[in-house]
Design an enzyme around this catalytic site. Sequence first.
Site, PDB file in Angstrom:
ATOM      1  N   ASP A 197      47.547 -45.253  -9.927  1.00 16.61           N
ATOM      2  CA  ASP A 197      47.274 -44.819  -8.560  1.00 16.61           C
ATOM      3  C   ASP A 197      47.757 -45.963  -7.664  1.00 16.61           C
ATOM      4  O   ASP A 197      47.326 -47.107  -7.836  1.00 16.61           O
ATOM      5  CB  ASP A 197      45.755 -44.609  -8.458  1.00 16.61           C
ATOM      6  CG  ASP A 197      45.305 -44.277  -7.066  1.00 16.61           C
ATOM      7  OD1 ASP A 197      46.101 -44.409  -6.119  1.00 16.61           O
ATOM      8  OD2 ASP A 197      44.128 -43.901  -6.918  1.00 16.61           O
ATOM      9  N   ILE A 198      48.622 -45.673  -6.722  1.00 16.40           N
ATOM     10  CA  ILE A 198      49.239 -46.752  -5.924  1.00 16.40           C
ATOM     11  C   ILE A 198      48.198 -47.543  -5.135  1.00 16.40           C
ATOM     12  O   ILE A 198      48.413 -48.716  -4.822  1.00 16.40           O
ATOM     13  CB  ILE A 198      50.351 -46.184  -5.001  1.00 16.40           C
ATOM     14  CG1 ILE A 198      51.338 -47.288  -4.616  1.00 16.40           C
ATOM     15  CG2 ILE A 198      49.787 -45.526  -3.765  1.00 16.40           C
ATOM     16  CD1 ILE A 198      52.651 -46.795  -4.066  1.00 16.40           C
ATOM     17  N   VAL A 221      49.664 -38.749  -1.635  1.00 15.20           N
ATOM     18  CA  VAL A 221      49.513 -40.206  -1.669  1.00 15.20           C
ATOM     19  C   VAL A 221      49.074 -40.723  -0.291  1.00 15.20           C
ATOM     20  O   VAL A 221      48.304 -41.691  -0.195  1.00 15.20           O
ATOM     21  CB  VAL A 221      50.832 -40.855  -2.177  1.00 15.20           C
ATOM     22  CG1 VAL A 221      51.929 -40.796  -1.189  1.00 15.20           C
ATOM     23  CG2 VAL A 221      50.603 -42.271  -2.635  1.00 15.20           C
ATOM     24  N   ASP A 222      49.492 -40.044   0.752  1.00 10.39           N
ATOM     25  CA  ASP A 222      49.102 -40.413   2.122  1.00 10.39           C
ATOM     26  C   ASP A 222      47.573 -40.353   2.260  1.00 10.39           C
ATOM     27  O   ASP A 222      46.930 -41.302   2.744  1.00 10.39           O
ATOM     28  CB  ASP A 222      49.779 -39.395   3.073  1.00 10.39           C
ATOM     29  CG  ASP A 222      49.767 -39.826   4.524  1.00 10.39           C
ATOM     30  OD1 ASP A 222      49.359 -40.979   4.790  1.00 10.39           O
ATOM     31  OD2 ASP A 222      50.167 -39.017   5.393  1.00 10.39           O
ATOM     32  N   VAL A 238      54.492 -32.793  -2.053  1.00 12.66           N
ATOM     33  CA  VAL A 238      54.407 -31.695  -1.081  1.00 12.66           C
ATOM     34  C   VAL A 238      55.776 -31.373  -0.472  1.00 12.66           C
ATOM     35  O   VAL A 238      56.105 -30.213  -0.223  1.00 12.66           O
ATOM     36  CB  VAL A 238      53.431 -32.097   0.055  1.00 12.66           C
ATOM     37  CG1 VAL A 238      53.396 -31.044   1.152  1.00 12.66           C
ATOM     38  CG2 VAL A 238      52.040 -32.319  -0.500  1.00 12.66           C
TER      39      VAL A 238
HETATM   40  N1  AR6 Z   1      49.508 -42.936  -6.299  1.00  9.02           N
HETATM   41  C1  AR6 Z   1      50.804 -42.832  -6.607  1.00  9.02           C
HETATM   42  N2  AR6 Z   1      51.520 -41.711  -6.473  1.00  9.02           N
HETATM   43  C2  AR6 Z   1      50.870 -40.620  -5.986  1.00  9.02           C
HETATM   44  C3  AR6 Z   1      49.498 -40.644  -5.630  1.00  9.02           C
HETATM   45  C4  AR6 Z   1      48.812 -41.867  -5.801  1.00  9.02           C
HETATM   46  N3  AR6 Z   1      47.514 -41.998  -5.496  1.00  9.02           N
HETATM   47  N4  AR6 Z   1      49.147 -39.415  -5.184  1.00  9.02           N
HETATM   48  C5  AR6 Z   1      50.256 -38.644  -5.285  1.00  9.02           C
HETATM   49  N5  AR6 Z   1      51.280 -39.368  -5.761  1.00  9.02           N
HETATM   50  P1  AR6 Z   1      53.251 -36.579  -1.828  1.00  9.02           P
HETATM   51  P2  AR6 Z   1      55.682 -36.228  -0.183  1.00  9.02           P
HETATM   52  C6  AR6 Z   1      52.678 -38.971  -6.030  1.00  9.02           C
HETATM   53  O1  AR6 Z   1      52.979 -35.125  -1.784  1.00  9.02           O
HETATM   54  O2  AR6 Z   1      56.237 -35.297  -1.167  1.00  9.02           O
HETATM   55  C7  AR6 Z   1      51.357 -35.682   2.651  1.00  9.02           C
HETATM   56  O3  AR6 Z   1      50.476 -34.695   3.043  1.00  9.02           O
HETATM   57  C8  AR6 Z   1      52.928 -37.497  -6.204  1.00  9.02           C
HETATM   58  O4  AR6 Z   1      52.698 -37.121  -7.575  1.00  9.02           O
HETATM   59  O5  AR6 Z   1      52.103 -37.484  -1.607  1.00  9.02           O
HETATM   60  O6  AR6 Z   1      56.559 -37.291   0.386  1.00  9.02           O
HETATM   61  C9  AR6 Z   1      51.991 -36.417   3.826  1.00  9.02           C
HETATM   62  O7  AR6 Z   1      51.100 -36.524   4.916  1.00  9.02           O
HETATM   63  C10 AR6 Z   1      54.393 -37.409  -5.842  1.00  9.02           C
HETATM   64  O8  AR6 Z   1      55.216 -37.710  -6.979  1.00  9.02           O
HETATM   65  O9  AR6 Z   1      54.358 -37.000  -0.698  1.00  9.02           O
HETATM   66  C11 AR6 Z   1      53.157 -35.559   4.144  1.00  9.02           C
HETATM   67  O10 AR6 Z   1      52.789 -34.473   4.960  1.00  9.02           O
HETATM   68  C12 AR6 Z   1      54.615 -38.521  -4.824  1.00  9.02           C
HETATM   69  O11 AR6 Z   1      53.427 -39.323  -4.872  1.00  9.02           O
HETATM   70  C13 AR6 Z   1      53.590 -35.026   2.806  1.00  9.02           C
HETATM   71  O12 AR6 Z   1      52.443 -35.074   1.974  1.00  9.02           O
HETATM   72  C14 AR6 Z   1      54.794 -38.023  -3.405  1.00  9.02           C
HETATM   73  O13 AR6 Z   1      53.977 -36.885  -3.191  1.00  9.02           O
HETATM   74  C15 AR6 Z   1      54.641 -35.933   2.177  1.00  9.02           C
HETATM   75  O14 AR6 Z   1      55.096 -35.340   1.001  1.00  9.02           O
END
Ligand code: AR6
Length: 327
Positions: free
Chosen positions: A9-10, A32-33, A119
């Site tokens: 988890d980052i 992740v946000d 997402v």
């Molecule tokens: N640690 C590391 N990686 C993670 C974590 C974590 N805790 N949680 C998810 N990931 P995403 P996007 C990975 O959807 O596609 C948000 O709502 C996940 O498996 O977080 O850039 C923002 O506000 C995936 O591989 O980001 C934007 O609206 C990667 O992080 C939108 O999502 C990115 O997934 C951005 O979408």
Amino acid sequence: MPIQIVRNDITKIKCDAIVNAANSSLLGGGGVDGAIHRAAGEKLLKECRTLGGCKTGDAKITKGYNLPCKYVIHTVGPVWNGGKFQEEEQLISCYRNSLSLAKQYKCESVAFPLISSGVYGYPKEQALYIAMNEISKFLLNNEMLVYIVVYDKDSFRISKKLIDDITEYIDECYIEAHYVGRSTRLTTYPLDECRPCASPQSSMMRDLSDVIGSIDESFSEMLLRKIDEKGMTDSQCYKKANIDRKLFSKIRSNPNYKPSKTTAIAFAIALELSLDETRDLLLKAGYALSHSNKFDIIIEFFIKRKEYNIFRINEALFEFDQVLLGQ
Ligand code: AR6
């Protein structure tokens, strides 16, 4: 300094900066946000409100608050729309701008999630390729430790074709290793290409004076000789090997240094050695490549295909749950 792929988890990574895959409002969201905002606490949102949002491909920086990092670099990845709407350029720009901010703030270590691969729907295999490419290009001219943080195994995808090719090669080698192991009547290997050691014939074909000349050579001496022979500089070699400068200095200054097997292989890859040369270099450090070991077979697979990009090899090793090279 090298790239490290880690599954975590980052928000738990201790480093100077973590990168957030944000949206253009910078006011939080899911994925992740959401995790970063939850772990950092409300002060992060307060600071984000002062930033006036962020365009796709750009990056902005805040403090890390309750996170175990000094800074959060917020970048906005592209939403995937089929690939014809500059998604690739925008994703490249996310990595470049984030790394440039990290450098500006003198970060020695930074952790990236796979931007846009959740997402926003960017195909994971391509998202990973761009991440690796941009980070490795940046590291050619900069000293930084960069983590690529993979949250779930599904986020990390190398091409299905490559997985299939490696799996087939592993199967062939395993069968051969077992066949050779069990049969007492066998005098030749059924799969000539996959034998664990060079055949006497191929050994004889190698330059005898080269072999004799290198008998007393240590690992470190052989490595330095090969670097010269290939016309590389030390830094080109250790960077290509994904090895950190301090470790390289240790090896350089101690002719009797005994590296780990992964370090020795990383140098063989950086030097683009053939399979025979790789075996020679490994032997200097007391190691061999075996067909009873998945890791060794995967290394052999890439060397035979003359594919010497260590980051690609590490992606494959990661996919097959093996230790990675050069870390
Ligand atoms: N640690 C590391 N990686 C993670 C974590 C974590 N805790 N949680 C998810 N990931 P995403 P996007 C990975 O959807 O596609 C948000 O709502 C996940 O498996 O977080 O850039 C923002 O506000 C995936 O591989 O980001 C934007 O609206 C990667 O992080 C939108 O999502 C990115 O997934 C951005 O979408």
